[in-house]
Design a protein around this motif. Structure first.
Motif, PDB file in Angstrom:
ATOM      1  N   TYR A 160      -7.535  -3.307   5.433  1.00 44.00           N
ATOM      2  CA  TYR A 160      -6.745  -4.514   5.197  1.00 44.00           C
ATOM      3  C   TYR A 160      -6.673  -5.387   6.454  1.00 44.00           C
ATOM      4  CZ  TYR A 160      -2.638  -7.420   4.169  1.00 44.00           C
ATOM      5  OH  TYR A 160      -1.781  -8.479   3.988  1.00 44.00           O
TER       6      TYR A 160
ATOM      7  N   CYS B  86      -9.438   5.186  -0.130  1.00 44.41           N
ATOM      8  CA  CYS B  86      -8.483   4.399   0.653  1.00 44.41           C
ATOM      9  C   CYS B  86      -8.997   3.014   1.036  1.00 44.41           C
ATOM     10  CB  CYS B  86      -8.061   5.164   1.895  1.00 44.41           C
ATOM     11  SG  CYS B  86      -9.233   6.356   2.519  1.00 44.41           S
TER      12      CYS B  86
ATOM     13  N   MET C 225       0.818  -1.209   0.000  1.00 43.26           N
ATOM     14  CA  MET C 225       0.000   0.000   0.000  1.00 43.26           C
ATOM     15  C   MET C 225       0.852   1.259   0.000  1.00 43.26           C
ATOM     16  SD  MET C 225      -3.346  -1.021   2.292  1.00 43.26           S
ATOM     17  CE  MET C 225      -2.552  -2.106   3.468  1.00 43.26           C
TER      18      MET C 225
ATOM     19  N   ASN D  87      -3.347   6.214   4.090  1.00 48.63           N
ATOM     20  CA  ASN D  87      -2.707   4.967   4.516  1.00 48.63           C
ATOM     21  C   ASN D  87      -3.349   4.391   5.775  1.00 48.63           C
ATOM     22  OD1 ASN D  87      -0.503   4.195   2.721  1.00 48.63           O
ATOM     23  ND2 ASN D  87       0.328   6.201   3.203  1.00 48.63           N
TER      24      ASN D  87
ATOM     25  N   CYS E 188      -5.711  -5.000  -1.578  1.00 45.19           N
ATOM     26  CA  CYS E 188      -4.499  -5.620  -1.038  1.00 45.19           C
ATOM     27  C   CYS E 188      -4.827  -6.983  -0.419  1.00 45.19           C
ATOM     28  CB  CYS E 188      -3.872  -4.692  -0.004  1.00 45.19           C
ATOM     29  SG  CYS E 188      -2.287  -5.251   0.651  1.00 45.19           S
TER      30      CYS E 188
ATOM     31  N   ALA F 123      -6.670   2.787   4.663  1.00 49.38           N
ATOM     32  CA  ALA F 123      -6.403   1.615   3.826  1.00 49.38           C
ATOM     33  C   ALA F 123      -5.910   0.462   4.687  1.00 49.38           C
ATOM     34  CB  ALA F 123      -5.372   1.964   2.749  1.00 49.38           C
TER      35      ALA F 123
ATOM     36  N   VAL G 104      -8.541   0.320  -1.555  1.00 47.39           N
ATOM     37  CA  VAL G 104      -7.137  -0.072  -1.702  1.00 47.39           C
ATOM     38  C   VAL G 104      -6.789  -1.142  -0.662  1.00 47.39           C
ATOM     39  CG1 VAL G 104      -4.750   0.731  -1.425  1.00 47.39           C
ATOM     40  CG2 VAL G 104      -6.381   2.068  -2.776  1.00 47.39           C
ATOM     41  N   GLY G 105      -7.280  -0.977   0.576  1.00 45.31           N
ATOM     42  CA  GLY G 105      -7.058  -2.002   1.601  1.00 45.31           C
ATOM     43  C   GLY G 105      -7.695  -3.321   1.237  1.00 45.31           C
TER      44      GLY G 105
END
Length: 404
Positions: A191, A222, A127, A184, A229, A187, A225-226
């Motif tokens: 995750y 965000c 990430m 971040n 991943c 995200a 994106v997590g």
């Protein structure tokens, strides 16, 4: 009724519906408690809140240091020192609890990677690589990181209180500051929350088959994106080479058919961040990404929600819906919107809800009990039985719901 069962209070899987078991006194209303029980409950709630706030500064410092954002790291350290000075004035605070040691933020940066499982470390690195590509696309040479951080303070403060106004999102520097501080962090929250589902094979089996995701209140994107991943890593958390080898310059490794992004100020986010994010994930990892304006304070079909639910914003094929901090920011004005959404979701669709505290999530579970087949908490309440009845958490509250 989807009230938490006694198994939740014991830190076990709480996917079943209500129970007739007697409640721990922390879970009872203050009117039912003795003076001594009230005092114990109040003191524990205070300590938990203090732990949570200290943890927030620690995480913020670690993430800012990891991405080289000195301004945010310095601010986190200053705020923690100020908070410790405030706590030192209260002899009942956490700093005077037996055995308590103050957090050293510099040491925590070097200690954390050794404590994390390898697949969590690799997810963080993946990430961050994507973030570094994104920030090169969206940075504004006219302002510094520190400027953006300061400008974003008003927006962040109002979002915490649920008093944000649309005009506050018209400031590009505020949105860049928000993105620098939160991308971040959120995200990684998505995750690691989904990673907790590995404890529950039935849920994991459903999650890894996800092909369509919708993020409501997506901001800069965000949360997806997590989730992306997590899906790249797949079922076997030990197969970290899947993350190590995943990069947008290599051969396509599509794990999703569709991502739908929705936000109250989608045009602003799209222009400033999302239009730069999409080429980093699509078509390499995701076949299609669409973005739509949405206001969760209105039912579907009204205002900017008029076109939602049809064409490429169709809800019926979704496998996972993600909502992060939105319920708190809109203060209970979301009930008609999510009622309409739940009616359109297919059986077995998963909803991942994350909020700073659990009370809005409990309200969601109770209000939509007729649409919910099961739910599983994926936060710190799994391991600490005192957290569930208090509706407090070490860190954000996170629940994964399966639609009936």
């Amino acid at each position: 009724n989807m009230q938490e069962s006694s198994s939740a209070a014991n830190g076990r899987d709480n996917r079943q519906k209500g129970s007739d078991a007697p409640k721990h006194y922390f879970a009872r209303s203050n009117k039912e408690l003795t003076p001594a029980e009230k005092l114990a409950k109040r003191n524990l709630k205070k300590i938990l809140k203090q732990k949570q706030r200290i943890k927030k500064y620690e995480i913020r410092f670690q993430q800012a240091t990891g991405r080289g954002d000195v301004a945010v790291a310095e601010r986190a350290q200053e705020e923690l020192e100020h908070y410790y000075a405030h706590l030192s004035k209260d002899p009942q605070s956490i700093v005077y609890q037996p055995g308590y040691q103050r957090i050293n933020l510099q040491q925590s940066v070097y200690a954390k990677p050794e404590e994390e499982p390898l697949h969590i470390q690799e997810g963080r690195r993946w990430m961050w690589r994507l973030w570094n590509q994104l920030i090169l696309q969206i940075k504004d040479p006219a302002t510094t990181k520190r400027d953006q951080t300061e400008i974003a303070k008003e927006l962040l403060m109002n979002m915490t209180k649920g008093t944000q106004k649309e005009y506050m999102f018209d400031n590009d520097q505020a949105l860049l500051g928000y993105t620098r501080q939160k991308f971040n962090e959120r995200a990684m929250l998505a995750y690691t929350s989904l990673d907790q589902a590995r404890k529950y094979p039935e849920i994991l089996n459903r999650l890894i088959k996800t092909r369509q995701i919708c993020s409501i209140g997506c901001g800069p994107g965000c949360e997806v994106v997590g989730a992306l991943c997590f899906l790249i890593l797949g079922e076997d958390s030990q197969d970290v080479q899947r993350l190590q080898n995943a990069n947008a310059s290599g051969p396509n490794s599509t794990v999703l058919d569709r991502i739908v992004l929705m936000d109250f100020v989608m045009p602003q986010w799209k222009r400033l961040v999302v239009d730069s994010l999409v080429p980093l994930i699509s078509p390499h990892y995701v076949s299609q990404v669409s973005s739509h304006s949405a206001d969760v304070r209105l039912p579907l079909g009204q205002g900017m929600n008029e076109g939602l639910g049809g064409n490429d914003a169709d809800f019926s094929g979704l496998d996972l819906v993600m909502v992060s901090y939105l319920l708190t920011e809109t203060r209970g004005n979301w009930k008609e919107f999510f009622g309409d959404i739940l009616k359109k979701l297919k059986r077995g669709t998963l909803l991942l809800l994350s909020e700073p505290t659990a009370w809005q999530l409990h309200s969601f579970l109770q209000h939509y009990a007729d649409y919910i087949a099961s739910h599983q908490w994926l936060d710190s309440s799994q391991d600490d039985p005192t957290l569930q009845p208090l509706e407090a958490r070490m860190g954000p509250a996170v629940v994964l719901i399966t639609v009936k």
